[in-house]
Design a protein around this motif. Structure first.
Motif, mmCIF file in Angstrom:
data_model
loop_
_atom_site.group_PDB
_atom_site.id
_atom_site.type_symbol
_atom_site.label_atom_id
_atom_site.label_comp_id
_atom_site.label_asym_id
_atom_site.label_seq_id
_atom_site.Cartn_x
_atom_site.Cartn_y
_atom_site.Cartn_z
ATOM 1 N N GLN A 20 0.816 -1.213 0.000
ATOM 2 C CA GLN A 20 0.000 0.000 0.000
ATOM 3 C C GLN A 20 0.854 1.268 0.000
ATOM 4 O O GLN A 20 0.500 2.263 -0.614
ATOM 5 N N GLN A 21 1.938 1.233 0.716
ATOM 6 C CA GLN A 21 2.817 2.399 0.782
ATOM 7 C C GLN A 21 3.775 2.481 -0.409
ATOM 8 O O GLN A 21 4.612 3.363 -0.471
ATOM 9 N N ARG A 22 3.629 1.557 -1.329
ATOM 10 C CA ARG A 22 4.432 1.482 -2.553
ATOM 11 C C ARG A 22 5.926 1.372 -2.254
ATOM 12 O O ARG A 22 6.763 1.934 -2.959
ATOM 13 N N ILE A 23 6.250 0.697 -1.196
ATOM 14 C CA ILE A 23 7.641 0.418 -0.882
ATOM 15 C C ILE A 23 8.102 -0.765 -1.729
ATOM 16 O O ILE A 23 9.244 -0.803 -2.181
ATOM 17 N N ILE A 24 7.210 -1.681 -1.955
ATOM 18 C CA ILE A 24 7.485 -2.831 -2.820
ATOM 19 C C ILE A 24 6.674 -2.629 -4.090
ATOM 20 O O ILE A 24 5.476 -2.384 -4.039
ATOM 21 N N VAL A 25 7.331 -2.711 -5.243
ATOM 22 C CA VAL A 25 6.633 -2.539 -6.516
ATOM 23 C C VAL A 25 6.720 -3.826 -7.321
ATOM 24 O O VAL A 25 7.637 -4.625 -7.154
ATOM 25 N N THR A 26 5.756 -3.975 -8.205
ATOM 26 C CA THR A 26 5.757 -5.146 -9.082
ATOM 27 C C THR A 26 6.601 -4.830 -10.311
ATOM 28 O O THR A 26 6.818 -3.663 -10.647
ATOM 29 N N PRO A 27 7.066 -5.857 -11.008
ATOM 30 C CA PRO A 27 7.819 -5.607 -12.244
ATOM 31 C C PRO A 27 7.007 -4.814 -13.274
ATOM 32 O O PRO A 27 7.549 -4.000 -14.007
ATOM 33 N N GLU A 28 5.707 -5.023 -13.308
ATOM 34 C CA GLU A 28 4.847 -4.280 -14.230
ATOM 35 C C GLU A 28 4.865 -2.780 -13.899
ATOM 36 O O GLU A 28 4.981 -1.939 -14.792
ATOM 37 N N GLN A 29 4.769 -2.440 -12.619
ATOM 38 C CA GLN A 29 4.806 -1.035 -12.212
ATOM 39 C C GLN A 29 6.167 -0.422 -12.527
ATOM 40 O O GLN A 29 6.263 0.728 -12.958
ATOM 41 N N LEU A 30 7.214 -1.212 -12.315
ATOM 42 C CA LEU A 30 8.561 -0.734 -12.590
ATOM 43 C C LEU A 30 8.747 -0.470 -14.083
ATOM 44 O O LEU A 30 9.317 0.550 -14.478
ATOM 45 N N GLU A 31 8.252 -1.356 -14.931
ATOM 46 C CA GLU A 31 8.353 -1.189 -16.374
ATOM 47 C C GLU A 31 7.554 0.030 -16.828
ATOM 48 O O GLU A 31 8.000 0.806 -17.674
ATOM 49 N N ARG A 32 6.375 0.239 -16.279
ATOM 50 C CA ARG A 32 5.548 1.396 -16.626
ATOM 51 C C ARG A 32 6.278 2.695 -16.282
ATOM 52 O O ARG A 32 6.318 3.640 -17.072
ATOM 53 N N LYS A 33 6.880 2.742 -15.096
ATOM 54 C CA LYS A 33 7.608 3.940 -14.673
ATOM 55 C C LYS A 33 8.828 4.162 -15.563
ATOM 56 O O LYS A 33 9.152 5.305 -15.914
ATOM 57 N N HIS A 34 9.486 3.088 -15.956
ATOM 58 C CA HIS A 34 10.646 3.174 -16.833
ATOM 59 C C HIS A 34 10.248 3.793 -18.174
ATOM 60 O O HIS A 34 10.943 4.667 -18.702
ATOM 61 N N ARG A 35 9.115 3.354 -18.736
ATOM 62 C CA ARG A 35 8.626 3.925 -19.997
ATOM 63 C C ARG A 35 8.295 5.406 -19.837
ATOM 64 O O ARG A 35 8.600 6.214 -20.716
ATOM 65 N N GLU A 36 7.693 5.779 -18.713
ATOM 66 C CA GLU A 36 7.368 7.187 -18.468
ATOM 67 C C GLU A 36 8.631 8.045 -18.411
ATOM 68 O O GLU A 36 8.671 9.145 -18.965
ATOM 69 N N ILE A 37 9.659 7.528 -17.757
ATOM 70 C CA ILE A 37 10.917 8.271 -17.649
ATOM 71 C C ILE A 37 11.555 8.435 -19.027
ATOM 72 O O ILE A 37 12.051 9.514 -19.367
ATOM 73 N N LEU A 38 11.544 7.385 -19.836
ATOM 74 C CA LEU A 38 12.118 7.477 -21.178
ATOM 75 C C LEU A 38 11.351 8.468 -22.049
ATOM 76 O O LEU A 38 11.955 9.269 -22.778
ATOM 77 N N GLU A 39 10.026 8.463 -21.979
ATOM 78 C CA GLU A 39 9.228 9.412 -22.753
ATOM 79 C C GLU A 39 9.496 10.842 -22.295
ATOM 80 O O GLU A 39 9.606 11.757 -23.120
#
Length: 78
Positions: A20-39
């Motif tokens: 809930q506190q987003r301390i642990i993220v899933t690989p899907e969330q990590l990939e989504r954030k990675h795409r956002e950073i690249l864009e």
């Protein structure tokens, strides 16, 4: 085994809290954030090839301005 069963409710609560506190993220969330950073980086920064092209254009403009300047000087002297 009994120790694990005894502490399992506490472990479940801790895991839920971490998720809930987003301390642990899933690989899907990590990939989504990675795409956002690249864009975001693509939108904010110029690529190396476009920078090289821009420098070449400035160089061409400088050469043309120098030629125009030389022609003006030649006309004034003549």
């Amino acid at each position: 085994m009994n120790n694990i069963l005894h502490y399992s409710p506490i472990l479940i609560v801790v895991m839920i809290f971490l998720i809930q506190q987003r301390i642990i993220v899933t690989p899907e969330q990590l990939e989504r954030k990675h795409r956002e950073i690249l864009e975001d980086a693509e939108n904010r920064f110029a690529t190396l090839s476009s920078l090289v092209d821009l420098k070449e254009q400035f160089s061409d403009m400088k050469e043309k301005i120098d030629k125009i300047y030389d022609c003006i000087i030649a006309v004034k002297k003549g």
